[in-house]
Motif scaffolding. Structure first.
Motif, short mmCIF file in Angstrom:
data_model
loop_
_atom_site.label_atom_id
_atom_site.label_comp_id
_atom_site.label_asym_id
_atom_site.label_seq_id
_atom_site.Cartn_x
_atom_site.Cartn_y
_atom_site.Cartn_z
N PHE A 80 0.76 -1.19 0.07
CA PHE A 80 -0.08 0.06 -0.26
C PHE A 80 0.88 1.27 0.16
O PHE A 80 1.78 1.39 0.87
N ALA A 81 0.56 2.15 -0.95
CA ALA A 81 1.51 3.33 -0.96
C ALA A 81 0.48 4.42 -1.65
O ALA A 81 -0.33 4.04 -2.55
N PHE A 82 0.71 5.64 -1.42
CA PHE A 82 0.04 6.55 -2.02
C PHE A 82 0.81 7.11 -3.32
O PHE A 82 1.93 7.71 -3.15
N PHE A 83 0.18 7.17 -4.54
CA PHE A 83 0.58 7.87 -5.67
C PHE A 83 1.59 7.20 -6.17
O PHE A 83 1.87 7.48 -7.60
N ARG A 84 2.43 6.39 -5.62
CA ARG A 84 3.58 5.81 -6.35
C ARG A 84 3.43 4.14 -6.06
O ARG A 84 3.34 3.82 -4.87
N PRO A 85 3.65 3.60 -7.02
CA PRO A 85 3.60 1.83 -7.01
C PRO A 85 4.99 1.42 -6.16
O PRO A 85 5.87 1.99 -6.50
N LYS A 86 4.45 0.63 -5.07
CA LYS A 86 5.65 0.04 -4.56
C LYS A 86 5.59 -1.57 -4.27
O LYS A 86 4.43 -1.95 -3.89
N LEU A 87 6.47 -2.30 -4.46
CA LEU A 87 6.47 -3.83 -4.48
C LEU A 87 7.64 -4.13 -3.70
O LEU A 87 8.72 -3.69 -3.78
N SER A 88 7.41 -5.20 -2.87
CA SER A 88 8.51 -6.09 -2.33
C SER A 88 8.71 -7.44 -2.81
O SER A 88 7.83 -7.82 -3.30
N ILE A 89 10.15 -7.74 -2.90
CA ILE A 89 10.34 -8.85 -3.53
C ILE A 89 11.31 -9.74 -2.48
O ILE A 89 12.22 -9.39 -2.15
N GLN A 90 10.84 -10.89 -2.27
CA GLN A 90 11.56 -11.88 -1.54
C GLN A 90 12.27 -13.12 -2.63
O GLN A 90 11.29 -13.56 -3.14
N SER A 91 13.24 -13.17 -2.69
CA SER A 91 13.86 -14.07 -3.76
C SER A 91 15.04 -14.77 -3.26
O SER A 91 15.87 -14.36 -2.36
N GLU A 92 15.59 -15.93 -3.88
CA GLU A 92 16.79 -16.35 -3.54
C GLU A 92 18.06 -15.66 -4.07
O GLU A 92 18.96 -15.92 -3.35
N TYR A 93 17.93 -14.43 -4.68
CA TYR A 93 18.90 -13.58 -4.67
C TYR A 93 18.84 -12.44 -3.73
O TYR A 93 19.91 -11.65 -3.84
N GLY A 94 17.88 -12.45 -2.81
CA GLY A 94 17.97 -11.61 -1.89
C GLY A 94 16.62 -10.87 -1.89
O GLY A 94 15.61 -11.16 -2.52
N GLN A 95 16.62 -9.75 -1.00
CA GLN A 95 15.17 -8.84 -0.83
C GLN A 95 15.35 -7.65 -1.55
O GLN A 95 16.44 -7.14 -1.71
N PHE A 96 14.57 -7.30 -2.55
CA PHE A 96 14.41 -6.20 -3.29
C PHE A 96 13.02 -5.43 -3.21
O PHE A 96 12.17 -5.91 -2.58
N GLN A 97 13.21 -4.08 -3.36
CA GLN A 97 12.18 -3.01 -3.49
C GLN A 97 12.02 -2.83 -4.83
O GLN A 97 13.13 -2.19 -5.51
N ILE A 98 10.93 -2.21 -5.18
CA ILE A 98 10.63 -1.59 -6.40
C ILE A 98 9.81 -0.51 -6.28
O ILE A 98 8.77 -0.72 -5.54
N GLU A 99 10.36 0.64 -6.54
CA GLU A 99 9.32 1.70 -6.37
C GLU A 99 9.48 2.56 -7.80
O GLU A 99 10.33 2.68 -8.54
N GLY A 100 8.20 2.96 -8.19
CA GLY A 100 8.13 3.58 -9.19
C GLY A 100 7.40 5.08 -9.26
O GLY A 100 7.13 5.48 -8.11
N ASP A 101 7.45 5.90 -10.48
CA ASP A 101 6.93 7.04 -10.31
C ASP A 101 5.47 7.14 -10.53
O ASP A 101 4.70 5.85 -10.41
N PHE A 102 4.84 8.24 -10.51
CA PHE A 102 3.38 8.30 -10.47
C PHE A 102 2.55 7.72 -11.64
O PHE A 102 1.47 6.86 -11.49
N PHE A 103 3.27 7.74 -12.78
CA PHE A 103 2.44 6.93 -13.98
C PHE A 103 2.85 5.65 -14.17
O PHE A 103 2.33 4.89 -15.00
N ASP A 104 3.47 4.72 -13.20
CA ASP A 104 4.02 3.40 -13.38
C ASP A 104 5.01 3.31 -14.71
O ASP A 104 4.78 2.11 -15.29
N TRP A 105 5.66 4.30 -15.02
CA TRP A 105 6.56 4.36 -16.36
C TRP A 105 8.01 4.00 -15.82
O TRP A 105 8.77 3.33 -16.57
N ASN A 106 8.35 4.34 -14.72
CA ASN A 106 9.89 4.32 -14.44
C ASN A 106 10.06 3.78 -13.09
O ASN A 106 9.16 4.20 -12.12
N PHE A 107 10.96 2.62 -12.90
CA PHE A 107 11.26 1.83 -11.65
C PHE A 107 12.65 1.99 -11.29
O PHE A 107 13.48 1.70 -12.10
N ALA A 108 13.05 1.89 -10.08
CA ALA A 108 14.35 1.74 -9.62
C ALA A 108 14.32 0.31 -8.74
O ALA A 108 13.40 0.09 -8.01
N ILE A 109 15.14 -0.44 -9.04
CA ILE A 109 15.27 -1.98 -8.50
C ILE A 109 16.33 -1.67 -7.37
O ILE A 109 17.46 -1.36 -7.70
#
Length: 158
Positions: A80-109
């Motif tokens: 849950f996040a306001f205005f910006r998509p946010k996802l959490s990833i638990q993986s065999e490579y470690g824990q990642f966070q994905i945060e995007g911009d307001f329009f879901d067009w750009n993401f930082a891993i």
């Protein structure tokens, strides 16, 4: 390393092609048509499955799992996040966070607070087209699968 992930527009079910910078096909991605929850298969150019994505039952926020063979290698949870998509990833490579911009067009891993990749959605394209930037030597199939799961998580969660 740069990869380009292009969703096919005129197809039954979700289909993507993943290309390198020279336009060579790296991975072929297709969804199963008659499944209760979404299942998307990522194959190499010989047609061998590398990963598959499965949507999990949830109320509200999306959840997906990435499998390598019969084993779950990553779990993606929309947060849950306001205005910006946010996802959490638990993986065999470690824990990642994905945060995007307001329009879901750009993401930082990010992993452990450090940026390890980025995703940029291309403008003026017929279909969803993403540019994935990851360090050389990374598991490119995993990160391409992750981008496809993110696209489904944010845009197909109906």
């Amino acid at each position: 390393m740069k990869l380009y992930i292009k969703q096919k527009v005129f197809s039954i079910g979700d289909k993507y092609d993943v290309y390198d910078e020279q336009g060579n096909l790296y991975y072929d991605v297709k969804s199963e048509l008659f499944t209760f929850m979404a299942q998307i298969h990522v194959n190499d150019t010989r047609g061998e499955e590398l990963y598959y994505i499965k949507r999990k039952w949830s109320f509200g926020l999306a959840r997906y799992e990435i499998y390598k063979g019969p084993l779950v290698c990553a779990a993606i949870q929309q947060e849950f996040a306001f205005f910006r998509p946010k996802l959490s990833i638990q993986s065999e490579y470690g824990q990642f966070q994905i945060e995007g911009d307001f329009f879901d067009w750009n993401f930082a891993i990010t992993k452990d607070g450090n940026v390890v990749g980025s995703v940029t959605k291309k403008w003026l394209a017929w279909s969803d087209t993403y540019e994935l930037n990851i360090p050389a030597g990374s598991d490119s199939a995993f990160f391409a699968t992750l981008v496809i799961a993110i696209d489904n998580c944010l845009h197909n969660n109906d």
